[in-house]
Design a protein around this motif. Structure first.
Motif, mmCIF file in Angstrom:
data_model
loop_
_atom_site.group_PDB
_atom_site.id
_atom_site.type_symbol
_atom_site.label_atom_id
_atom_site.label_comp_id
_atom_site.label_asym_id
_atom_site.label_seq_id
_atom_site.Cartn_x
_atom_site.Cartn_y
_atom_site.Cartn_z
ATOM 1 N N ALA A 123 10.610 -7.758 -2.649
ATOM 2 C CA ALA A 123 9.903 -7.270 -3.836
ATOM 3 C C ALA A 123 8.414 -7.049 -3.564
ATOM 4 O O ALA A 123 7.767 -6.221 -4.223
ATOM 5 C CB ALA A 123 10.086 -8.254 -4.993
ATOM 6 N N TYR A 156 7.159 -5.523 -1.253
ATOM 7 C CA TYR A 156 6.936 -4.252 -0.558
ATOM 8 C C TYR A 156 7.369 -3.024 -1.363
ATOM 9 O O TYR A 156 7.124 -1.889 -0.934
ATOM 10 C CB TYR A 156 7.672 -4.266 0.790
ATOM 11 C CG TYR A 156 7.076 -5.255 1.757
ATOM 12 C CD1 TYR A 156 6.056 -4.890 2.629
ATOM 13 C CD2 TYR A 156 7.517 -6.578 1.790
ATOM 14 C CE1 TYR A 156 5.500 -5.794 3.511
ATOM 15 C CE2 TYR A 156 6.962 -7.501 2.665
ATOM 16 C CZ TYR A 156 5.952 -7.103 3.522
ATOM 17 O OH TYR A 156 5.396 -8.011 4.386
ATOM 18 N N TYR A 157 7.988 -3.224 -2.514
ATOM 19 C CA TYR A 157 8.482 -2.081 -3.274
ATOM 20 C C TYR A 157 7.350 -1.150 -3.719
ATOM 21 O O TYR A 157 7.453 0.072 -3.584
ATOM 22 C CB TYR A 157 9.280 -2.554 -4.495
ATOM 23 C CG TYR A 157 10.565 -3.285 -4.165
ATOM 24 C CD1 TYR A 157 11.245 -3.049 -2.967
ATOM 25 C CD2 TYR A 157 11.107 -4.211 -5.047
ATOM 26 C CE1 TYR A 157 12.415 -3.727 -2.663
ATOM 27 C CE2 TYR A 157 12.293 -4.893 -4.748
ATOM 28 C CZ TYR A 157 12.926 -4.646 -3.560
ATOM 29 O OH TYR A 157 14.086 -5.310 -3.260
ATOM 30 N N ASP A 158 6.286 -1.717 -4.250
ATOM 31 C CA ASP A 158 5.169 -0.884 -4.715
ATOM 32 C C ASP A 158 4.534 -0.105 -3.570
ATOM 33 O O ASP A 158 4.112 1.046 -3.749
ATOM 34 C CB ASP A 158 4.114 -1.755 -5.405
ATOM 35 C CG ASP A 158 4.579 -2.279 -6.758
ATOM 36 O OD1 ASP A 158 5.531 -1.682 -7.311
ATOM 37 O OD2 ASP A 158 4.024 -3.275 -7.249
ATOM 38 N N LYS A 159 4.475 -0.725 -2.403
ATOM 39 C CA LYS A 159 3.902 -0.032 -1.243
ATOM 40 C C LYS A 159 4.725 1.197 -0.870
ATOM 41 O O LYS A 159 4.177 2.229 -0.471
ATOM 42 C CB LYS A 159 3.814 -0.987 -0.052
ATOM 43 C CG LYS A 159 2.770 -2.080 -0.208
ATOM 44 C CD LYS A 159 2.674 -2.902 1.073
ATOM 45 C CE LYS A 159 1.589 -3.965 0.953
ATOM 46 N NZ LYS A 159 1.450 -4.760 2.208
ATOM 47 N N TYR A 196 6.495 3.018 -2.953
ATOM 48 C CA TYR A 196 6.234 4.040 -3.972
ATOM 49 C C TYR A 196 4.882 4.710 -3.762
ATOM 50 O O TYR A 196 4.692 5.873 -4.125
ATOM 51 C CB TYR A 196 6.285 3.414 -5.374
ATOM 52 C CG TYR A 196 7.651 2.870 -5.741
ATOM 53 C CD1 TYR A 196 8.810 3.546 -5.392
ATOM 54 C CD2 TYR A 196 7.775 1.662 -6.428
ATOM 55 C CE1 TYR A 196 10.060 3.048 -5.721
ATOM 56 C CE2 TYR A 196 9.028 1.150 -6.771
ATOM 57 C CZ TYR A 196 10.164 1.851 -6.403
ATOM 58 O OH TYR A 196 11.400 1.352 -6.735
ATOM 59 N N GLU A 197 3.940 3.991 -3.164
ATOM 60 C CA GLU A 197 2.618 4.557 -2.925
ATOM 61 C C GLU A 197 2.652 5.719 -1.936
ATOM 62 O O GLU A 197 1.970 6.730 -2.117
ATOM 63 C CB GLU A 197 1.668 3.476 -2.389
ATOM 64 C CG GLU A 197 1.235 2.450 -3.423
ATOM 65 C CD GLU A 197 0.435 1.322 -2.790
ATOM 66 O OE1 GLU A 197 0.052 1.470 -1.594
ATOM 67 O OE2 GLU A 197 0.193 0.304 -3.456
ATOM 68 N N LYS A 198 3.436 5.581 -0.869
ATOM 69 C CA LYS A 198 3.504 6.606 0.171
ATOM 70 C C LYS A 198 4.965 6.831 0.598
ATOM 71 O O LYS A 198 5.364 6.462 1.697
ATOM 72 C CB LYS A 198 2.665 6.199 1.385
ATOM 73 C CG LYS A 198 1.175 6.094 1.108
ATOM 74 C CD LYS A 198 0.401 5.759 2.395
ATOM 75 C CE LYS A 198 -1.090 5.710 2.134
ATOM 76 N NZ LYS A 198 -1.844 5.411 3.377
ATOM 77 N N HIS A 243 3.249 4.002 5.409
ATOM 78 C CA HIS A 243 1.957 3.351 5.637
ATOM 79 C C HIS A 243 1.616 3.221 7.107
ATOM 80 O O HIS A 243 0.550 2.706 7.442
ATOM 81 C CB HIS A 243 1.961 1.957 5.000
ATOM 82 C CG HIS A 243 1.935 1.987 3.512
ATOM 83 N ND1 HIS A 243 0.787 1.848 2.762
ATOM 84 C CD2 HIS A 243 2.936 2.153 2.600
ATOM 85 C CE1 HIS A 243 1.067 1.905 1.480
ATOM 86 N NE2 HIS A 243 2.372 2.100 1.356
ATOM 87 N N SER A 277 1.519 -11.155 3.202
ATOM 88 C CA SER A 277 2.643 -10.316 3.625
ATOM 89 C C SER A 277 3.442 -11.026 4.707
ATOM 90 O O SER A 277 2.987 -11.122 5.856
ATOM 91 C CB SER A 277 2.128 -8.968 4.150
ATOM 92 O OG SER A 277 1.348 -8.309 3.174
ATOM 93 N N GLY A 287 9.105 2.299 4.576
ATOM 94 C CA GLY A 287 7.734 1.895 4.308
ATOM 95 C C GLY A 287 6.761 2.305 5.387
ATOM 96 O O GLY A 287 5.596 2.592 5.109
#
Length: 372
Positions: A261, A263-266, A268-270, A275, A287, A299
């Protein structure tokens, strides 16, 4: 004869994590030399193995896309990334010839050596983990990480069903099971039960394996000092096969979902280009590393390599199901690989998953060709 010896040496170096083991227990110079030697031996075997087989295009293309796209946002040392890219690409291209000429039996015996290293680690050298900064109370042998060792033992169990010699199959299943228990890996316990459940459905004769499991656990409890194990996991393991309902909470309580969880937002960011290489593998106070190969790929390198990766394994799973009656151990093996990818982010550093995946790909290719 020489090429056969070379093939076994490559299998041992690759599947038993020898360069990584030497890095921890000797020095970086020797480890680097053996790592380079492994790549050289792979190239040598490739050129000695004509006629060449068709390359495994999906894995080659995935490797190129992952490292090139992941490299766009990578801010570490370029030399390090290029070195890892070349080494992994050599593996993917050249190991094809090794795996094409290898049998289930070959892989079984090589992995058996790895399992024996776990047993030796626990029974004879239990204190070396603490001396070398490894996980205390859990044992990994050549593989260092007990979770990786657990997966290797599961791969051995999966391949054991292909062994026709009853004596060696039984010895192997006992060894892999005992070594797997010594890792105190929760994943090992659950997947071991699942694989054996499938095997029993396929053939009632496989009911012997749960009995082997009880024997292995008895040996472990009887001939080792429980103080050398991580207390909570050891109690959970023994309770798992007894009546310890409360203690099994340790087995059920896995924090992987919480880790994922983070890393989910990361993602969605790219989502398109990620990254960058190794961004989801770094271990910091915030992390812990993705501990999930699927999340790591999307990711770090975005949606394109991820879709190719997923599509390749859907293909493998589909045909393993199709050929289940003929060669059920293909399905057992691919399931272990898929579940391992859900719990680790070491796909590019521990080569068991990619090597066995290529082996499965080649077996499917052969089975399809035989249908024509």
């Amino acid at each position: 004869m020489a090429t056969q010896v070379l093939r076994y040496l490559i299998l041992f170096l690759v599947l038993c994590n020898i360069p990584g083991y030497l890095y921890v227990f000797t020095n970086t110079t020797l480890s680097s030399a053996v790592s380079i030697l492994t790549s050289i031996l792979l190239i040598l075997y490739f050129f000695l193995s004509k006629p060449w087989q068709k390359p495994v295009i999906p894995f080659i293309l995935f490797t190129v896309l992952y490292f090139t796209i992941g490299g766009l946002n990578y801010y570490g040392g370029e030399a390090e990334m290029i070195k890892e890219f070349i080494r992994f690409l050599i593996l993917v291209i050249c190991i094809t010839e090794v795996m094409y000429r290898s049998t289930y039996k070959d892989l079984f015996y090589i992995l058996l050596l790895g399992a024996l290293s776990v047993i030796i680690n626990a029974f004879i050298f239990p204190h070396t983990n603490a001396l070398h900064g490894l996980v205390k109370g859990r044992y990994g042998g050549f593989f260092l990480n007990p979770n990786t060792a657990g997966i290797v033992c599961l791969l051995g169990i999966a391949l054991s069903y292909s062994i026709k010699n009853v004596k060696w199959r039984t010895v192997g299943q006992l060894t892999f099971t005992l070594a797997g228990f010594l890792t105190l890996s929760r994943t090992f316990i659950v997947v071991w039960l699942f694989i054996n459940f499938l095997a029993i459905i396929k053939d009632r004769k496989n009911l012997l394996v749960p009995i082997i499991g009880i024997i292995a656990l008895t040996v472990m409890v009887t001939f080792t000092d429980s103080k050398i194990f991580a207390a909570d996991r050891f109690e959970a393991l023994t309770a798992f096969f007894g009546e310890g309902e409360v203690k099994t909470k340790t087995v059920k309580n896995d924090s992987r979902n919480e880790t994922w969880a983070l890393y989910y937002d990361k993602i969605y960011e790219k989502p398109f280009f990620g990254h960058g290489y190794k961004s989801f593998q770094k271990v910091t106070s915030r992390s812990p590393g993705a501990h999930n190969t699927y999340l790591m790929i999307i990711g770090e390198s975005g949606i394109i390599p991820f879709l190719l990766f997923i599509g390749t394994f859907i293909y493998l799973l589909r045909y393993c199901l199709r050929y289940f009656k003929e060669e059920p151990y293909l399905l057992y093996t691919v399931l272990v690989v898929l579940l391992n990818l859900m719990a680790s982010h070491t796909f590019f550093s521990n080569y068991q998953s990619i090597t066995l995946s290529i082996f499965i790909f080649l077996k499917i290719r052969t089975l399809k060709a035989n249908e024509v």
